[in-house]
Scaffold this motif. Sequence first.
Motif, mmCIF file in Angstrom:
data_model
loop_
_atom_site.group_PDB
_atom_site.id
_atom_site.type_symbol
_atom_site.label_atom_id
_atom_site.label_comp_id
_atom_site.label_asym_id
_atom_site.label_seq_id
_atom_site.Cartn_x
_atom_site.Cartn_y
_atom_site.Cartn_z
ATOM 1 N N TRP A 33 -25.820 -16.560 19.183
ATOM 2 C CA TRP A 33 -25.251 -17.813 18.709
ATOM 3 C C TRP A 33 -24.314 -18.395 19.733
ATOM 4 O O TRP A 33 -23.828 -17.717 20.621
ATOM 5 N N SER A 34 -24.074 -19.680 19.592
ATOM 6 C CA SER A 34 -23.341 -20.397 20.621
ATOM 7 C C SER A 34 -21.960 -20.865 20.188
ATOM 8 O O SER A 34 -21.157 -21.256 21.011
ATOM 9 N N ARG A 35 -21.652 -20.834 18.908
ATOM 10 C CA ARG A 35 -20.375 -21.374 18.444
ATOM 11 C C ARG A 35 -19.918 -20.598 17.216
ATOM 12 O O ARG A 35 -20.726 -20.267 16.355
ATOM 13 N N ALA A 36 -18.622 -20.313 17.119
ATOM 14 C CA ALA A 36 -18.069 -19.627 15.952
ATOM 15 C C ALA A 36 -16.707 -20.207 15.622
ATOM 16 O O ALA A 36 -15.849 -20.293 16.495
ATOM 17 N N PHE B 76 -24.306 -17.963 3.775
ATOM 18 C CA PHE B 76 -25.107 -19.176 3.616
ATOM 19 C C PHE B 76 -25.772 -19.553 4.930
ATOM 20 O O PHE B 76 -25.385 -19.105 6.002
ATOM 21 N N VAL B 77 -26.766 -20.391 4.825
ATOM 22 C CA VAL B 77 -27.435 -20.993 5.977
ATOM 23 C C VAL B 77 -27.767 -22.429 5.574
ATOM 24 O O VAL B 77 -28.021 -22.709 4.398
ATOM 25 N N PHE B 78 -27.686 -23.347 6.531
ATOM 26 C CA PHE B 78 -28.065 -24.734 6.238
ATOM 27 C C PHE B 78 -29.563 -24.875 6.422
ATOM 28 O O PHE B 78 -30.118 -24.494 7.449
ATOM 29 N N ASP B 79 -30.212 -25.419 5.413
ATOM 30 C CA ASP B 79 -31.643 -25.689 5.457
ATOM 31 C C ASP B 79 -31.791 -27.213 5.457
ATOM 32 O O ASP B 79 -31.786 -27.825 4.400
ATOM 33 N N GLY B 80 -31.852 -27.800 6.615
ATOM 34 C CA GLY B 80 -31.864 -29.253 6.688
ATOM 35 C C GLY B 80 -30.461 -29.793 6.546
ATOM 36 O O GLY B 80 -29.627 -29.607 7.416
ATOM 37 N N GLU B 81 -30.171 -30.390 5.391
ATOM 38 C CA GLU B 81 -28.880 -31.049 5.197
ATOM 39 C C GLU B 81 -27.964 -30.358 4.208
ATOM 40 O O GLU B 81 -26.816 -30.753 4.069
ATOM 41 N N LYS B 82 -28.454 -29.352 3.483
ATOM 42 C CA LYS B 82 -27.597 -28.722 2.485
ATOM 43 C C LYS B 82 -27.536 -27.211 2.685
ATOM 44 O O LYS B 82 -28.495 -26.597 3.152
ATOM 45 N N ARG C 1 -21.835 -12.191 21.435
ATOM 46 C CA ARG C 1 -22.259 -13.445 20.796
ATOM 47 C C ARG C 1 -23.536 -13.236 19.985
ATOM 48 O O ARG C 1 -24.456 -14.042 20.025
ATOM 49 N N SER C 2 -23.571 -12.152 19.238
ATOM 50 C CA SER C 2 -24.754 -11.861 18.438
ATOM 51 C C SER C 2 -24.366 -11.632 16.981
ATOM 52 O O SER C 2 -23.243 -11.253 16.671
ATOM 53 N N ALA D 187 -11.096 -17.119 4.013
ATOM 54 C CA ALA D 187 -11.578 -17.899 5.149
ATOM 55 C C ALA D 187 -13.085 -18.132 5.044
ATOM 56 O O ALA D 187 -13.816 -17.363 4.426
ATOM 57 N N LEU D 188 -13.508 -19.193 5.682
ATOM 58 C CA LEU D 188 -14.912 -19.568 5.760
ATOM 59 C C LEU D 188 -15.337 -19.512 7.215
ATOM 60 O O LEU D 188 -14.690 -20.108 8.075
ATOM 61 N N LEU D 189 -16.415 -18.773 7.505
ATOM 62 C CA LEU D 189 -17.000 -18.722 8.846
ATOM 63 C C LEU D 189 -18.084 -19.781 8.934
ATOM 64 O O LEU D 189 -18.905 -19.908 8.027
ATOM 65 N N VAL D 190 -18.091 -20.521 10.029
ATOM 66 C CA VAL D 190 -19.202 -21.410 10.345
ATOM 67 C C VAL D 190 -19.646 -21.065 11.753
ATOM 68 O O VAL D 190 -18.855 -21.110 12.693
ATOM 69 N N GLY D 191 -20.906 -20.684 11.902
ATOM 70 C CA GLY D 191 -21.472 -20.338 13.197
ATOM 71 C C GLY D 191 -22.689 -21.196 13.478
ATOM 72 O O GLY D 191 -23.320 -21.720 12.563
ATOM 73 N N VAL D 192 -23.013 -21.342 14.748
ATOM 74 C CA VAL D 192 -24.190 -22.092 15.163
ATOM 75 C C VAL D 192 -24.980 -21.221 16.131
ATOM 76 O O VAL D 192 -24.429 -20.731 17.119
ATOM 77 N N THR D 193 -26.264 -21.026 15.842
ATOM 78 C CA THR D 193 -27.112 -20.235 16.721
ATOM 79 C C THR D 193 -27.506 -21.057 17.939
ATOM 80 O O THR D 193 -27.313 -22.274 17.970
ATOM 81 N N GLU D 194 -28.085 -20.385 18.931
ATOM 82 C CA GLU D 194 -28.527 -21.087 20.135
ATOM 83 C C GLU D 194 -29.579 -22.149 19.840
ATOM 84 O O GLU D 194 -29.686 -23.132 20.554
ATOM 85 N N ASP D 195 -30.353 -21.971 18.755
ATOM 86 C CA ASP D 195 -31.363 -22.979 18.409
ATOM 87 C C ASP D 195 -30.836 -24.056 17.465
ATOM 88 O O ASP D 195 -31.579 -24.903 17.003
ATOM 89 N N GLY D 196 -29.515 -24.006 17.161
ATOM 90 C CA GLY D 196 -28.891 -25.052 16.356
ATOM 91 C C GLY D 196 -28.785 -24.774 14.871
ATOM 92 O O GLY D 196 -28.271 -25.593 14.121
#
Length: 131
Positions: A122-125, A69-75, A111-112, A34-43
């Motif tokens: 973070w706001s989304r998981a 991983f973390v997205f840095d801009g677009e990648k 949510r941490s 599985a792949l986790l994708v999360g979004v922090t409160e600051d996006g």
Amino acid sequence: TQMERLSLGLAYDADVHGWSAASFHTQLDGQGAALLVGVTEDGTVFGGYNPKGWLGYGEWRDAISAFLFVFDGEKPIKSAKIGGSGIAIIDETGQGPQWGPDGLKINLESRSARSRRTSGSWSRASFFPIP
């Protein structure tokens, strides 16, 4: 990676299934990689790949191809390996997902997320099974 060409389905969305470790394990245990994708409160978009999947048996499992991983801009930018392959995935009963003892540890109820490099709320998981 091979995931660039895969169609992913949604297995767990914390907003839909609940912000709890029990909901996480109900939706994902036994489902495979599985792949986790999360979004922090600051996006900031971040995540991790678990090639073995979760079982909820309270095991520390090896997984040489696990990564964060973390997205840095677009990648996406892959993080350096943390914890070694022998303890890449920590699959504790009643706990959220964790990559290595010093890697990413997610507490769904609060949510941490934290790692040796950072921590925050973070706001989304969402988790996507890998076919």
